[in-house]
Scaffold this motif. Structure first.
Motif, PDB file in Angstrom:
ATOM      1  N   ASP A  40      -1.985  -3.258 -14.956  1.00  5.95           N
ATOM      2  CA  ASP A  40      -3.248  -3.802 -14.440  1.00  5.95           C
ATOM      3  C   ASP A  40      -3.039  -5.071 -13.618  1.00  5.95           C
ATOM      4  O   ASP A  40      -3.974  -5.587 -13.014  1.00  5.95           O
ATOM      5  CB  ASP A  40      -4.244  -4.048 -15.574  1.00  5.95           C
ATOM      6  N   ARG A  41      -1.793  -5.556 -13.572  1.00  9.84           N
ATOM      7  CA  ARG A  41      -1.439  -6.681 -12.696  1.00  9.84           C
ATOM      8  C   ARG A  41      -0.537  -6.231 -11.554  1.00  9.84           C
ATOM      9  O   ARG A  41      -0.057  -7.063 -10.774  1.00  9.84           O
ATOM     10  CB  ARG A  41      -0.732  -7.768 -13.504  1.00  9.84           C
ATOM     11  N   SER A  42      -0.309  -4.930 -11.464  1.00 10.28           N
ATOM     12  CA  SER A  42       0.663  -4.399 -10.512  1.00 10.28           C
ATOM     13  C   SER A  42      -0.018  -3.803  -9.284  1.00 10.28           C
ATOM     14  O   SER A  42      -1.233  -3.617  -9.248  1.00 10.28           O
ATOM     15  CB  SER A  42       1.536  -3.340 -11.205  1.00 10.28           C
ATOM     16  N   THR A  43       0.800  -3.492  -8.279  1.00  7.19           N
ATOM     17  CA  THR A  43       0.330  -3.016  -6.979  1.00  7.19           C
ATOM     18  C   THR A  43       0.957  -1.666  -6.675  1.00  7.19           C
ATOM     19  O   THR A  43       2.114  -1.414  -7.029  1.00  7.19           O
ATOM     20  CB  THR A  43       0.718  -4.023  -5.876  1.00  7.19           C
ATOM     21  N   PHE A  44       0.188  -0.797  -6.012  1.00 13.53           N
ATOM     22  CA  PHE A  44       0.726   0.486  -5.556  1.00 13.53           C
ATOM     23  C   PHE A  44       0.310   0.706  -4.115  1.00 13.53           C
ATOM     24  O   PHE A  44      -0.869   0.654  -3.782  1.00 13.53           O
ATOM     25  CB  PHE A  44       0.214   1.625  -6.441  1.00 13.53           C
ATOM     26  N   TYR A  45       1.300   0.949  -3.256  1.00 14.80           N
ATOM     27  CA  TYR A  45       1.075   1.251  -1.844  1.00 14.80           C
ATOM     28  C   TYR A  45       1.251   2.753  -1.630  1.00 14.80           C
ATOM     29  O   TYR A  45       2.318   3.302  -1.948  1.00 14.80           O
ATOM     30  CB  TYR A  45       2.074   0.493  -0.968  1.00 14.80           C
ATOM     31  N   ALA A  46       0.232   3.419  -1.094  1.00 14.60           N
ATOM     32  CA  ALA A  46       0.304   4.867  -0.897  1.00 14.60           C
ATOM     33  C   ALA A  46      -0.670   5.300   0.185  1.00 14.60           C
ATOM     34  O   ALA A  46      -1.660   4.615   0.462  1.00 14.60           O
ATOM     35  CB  ALA A  46      -0.003   5.596  -2.206  1.00 14.60           C
ATOM     36  N   ASP A  47      -0.394   6.465   0.769  1.00 18.33           N
ATOM     37  CA  ASP A  47      -1.197   6.943   1.897  1.00 18.33           C
ATOM     38  C   ASP A  47      -2.057   8.148   1.582  1.00 18.33           C
ATOM     39  O   ASP A  47      -2.948   8.483   2.359  1.00 18.33           O
ATOM     40  CB  ASP A  47      -0.271   7.329   3.055  1.00 18.33           C
ATOM     41  N   SER A  48      -1.814   8.818   0.474  1.00 16.99           N
ATOM     42  CA  SER A  48      -2.404  10.134   0.244  1.00 16.99           C
ATOM     43  C   SER A  48      -3.456  10.126  -0.867  1.00 16.99           C
ATOM     44  O   SER A  48      -3.300   9.437  -1.883  1.00 16.99           O
ATOM     45  CB  SER A  48      -1.307  11.138  -0.112  1.00 16.99           C
ATOM     46  N   PHE A  49      -4.480  10.945  -0.686  1.00 19.56           N
ATOM     47  CA  PHE A  49      -5.499  11.118  -1.717  1.00 19.56           C
ATOM     48  C   PHE A  49      -4.889  11.665  -3.004  1.00 19.56           C
ATOM     49  O   PHE A  49      -5.413  11.419  -4.093  1.00 19.56           O
ATOM     50  CB  PHE A  49      -6.592  12.060  -1.207  1.00 19.56           C
ATOM     51  N   SER A  50      -3.783  12.386  -2.887  1.00 21.72           N
ATOM     52  CA  SER A  50      -3.112  12.903  -4.089  1.00 21.72           C
ATOM     53  C   SER A  50      -2.582  11.773  -4.963  1.00 21.72           C
ATOM     54  O   SER A  50      -2.285  11.974  -6.145  1.00 21.72           O
ATOM     55  CB  SER A  50      -1.961  13.839  -3.701  1.00 21.72           C
ATOM     56  N   ASP A  51      -2.460  10.567  -4.406  1.00 18.84           N
ATOM     57  CA  ASP A  51      -1.989   9.413  -5.166  1.00 18.84           C
ATOM     58  C   ASP A  51      -3.114   8.661  -5.858  1.00 18.84           C
ATOM     59  O   ASP A  51      -2.887   7.593  -6.443  1.00 18.84           O
ATOM     60  CB  ASP A  51      -1.231   8.448  -4.251  1.00 18.84           C
TER      61      ASP A  51
END
Length: 217
Positions: free
Chosen positions: A173-184
């Motif tokens: 809950d303090r982390s980051t996720f970079y992604a491009d797809s709705f599947s993510d």
């Protein structure tokens, strides 16, 4: 003390494109794939863009076609392809963002549905210390025709990230996720700082609706 992490998707995020078709063209140039395989992958890429693909079924189908092949042969082919072609698909800004998170003390992780044969090369190139990815069954140096379940796709990314977080004392809950797809979306919802990057149509629409900041790399 809990720590934070920065997770990065690979295709369409760190890479500026989906690399599957490019790898198939490379294999065709080496006489390792035909038109039928290329057409099949093109359909899978389209379904992935529309987020209507059954990726576990596709992964099992791909694994079956590789049964009995030497893992070392695939490692060598992917390494040649990456070093001669795919390295130029890496977005320069991805390296900058990865370096920034590392300087902030975040644990940096590549989180991809792909296999380690490409992901590990990218991780070394960008100095990323951790890779969470899908894996194929191997016995005595040969592919068994099976995948290691669950694959690192959709909610499977959440499963992999949660296990990693437990082992490393990381707070998602303090982390980051970079992604491009709705599947993510499952993993984007799991972290405290979701970051859609060059999002596809469905993810862009969702991000606008919920107020997520979006980035263009």
């Amino acid at each position: 003390m809990t720590r934070s992490a920065a997770f990065f998707d690979l295709d369409g995020t760190v890479f500026d494109r989906n690399t599957s078709q490019h790898y198939l063209r490379f294999l065709r140039s080496r006489g390792r794939a035909g038109l039928r395989e290329t057409a099949r992958v093109a359909v899978w890429v389209l379904r992935h863009k529309l987020a209507v693909i059954d990726m576990p079924r596709v992964a099992r189908e791909i694994a079956r076609t590789m049964r009995g092949r030497a893992e070392a042969e695939t490692e060598a082919l992917v390494r040649e392809w990456f070093e001669t072609e795919a390295v130029r698909f890496v977005r320069p800004v991805a390296g900058v963002v990865i370096e920034r998170h590392g300087a902030m003390g975040d644990e940096v992780v590549l989180l991809t549905a792909g296999t380690p044969y490409l992901a590990d090369l990218v991780a070394r190139y960008l100095d990323v210390p951790n890779v969470l990815c899908s894996r194929l069954g191997v016995a005595d140096g040969l592919f068994t025709g099976e995948v290691v379940e669950p694959i690192c796709y959709g909610f499977g990314k959440v499963i992999a990230a949660e296990a990693f977080a437990r082992d490393r004392g990381i707070a998602l809950d303090r982390s980051t996720f970079y992604a491009d797809s709705f599947s993510d979306l499952p993993m984007l919802l799991r972290v405290g700082n979701p970051r859609p990057v060059n999002p596809d149509v469905r993810l862009r629409r969702y991000a606008r609706r919920v107020g997520w900041p979006m980035e263009q790399w």
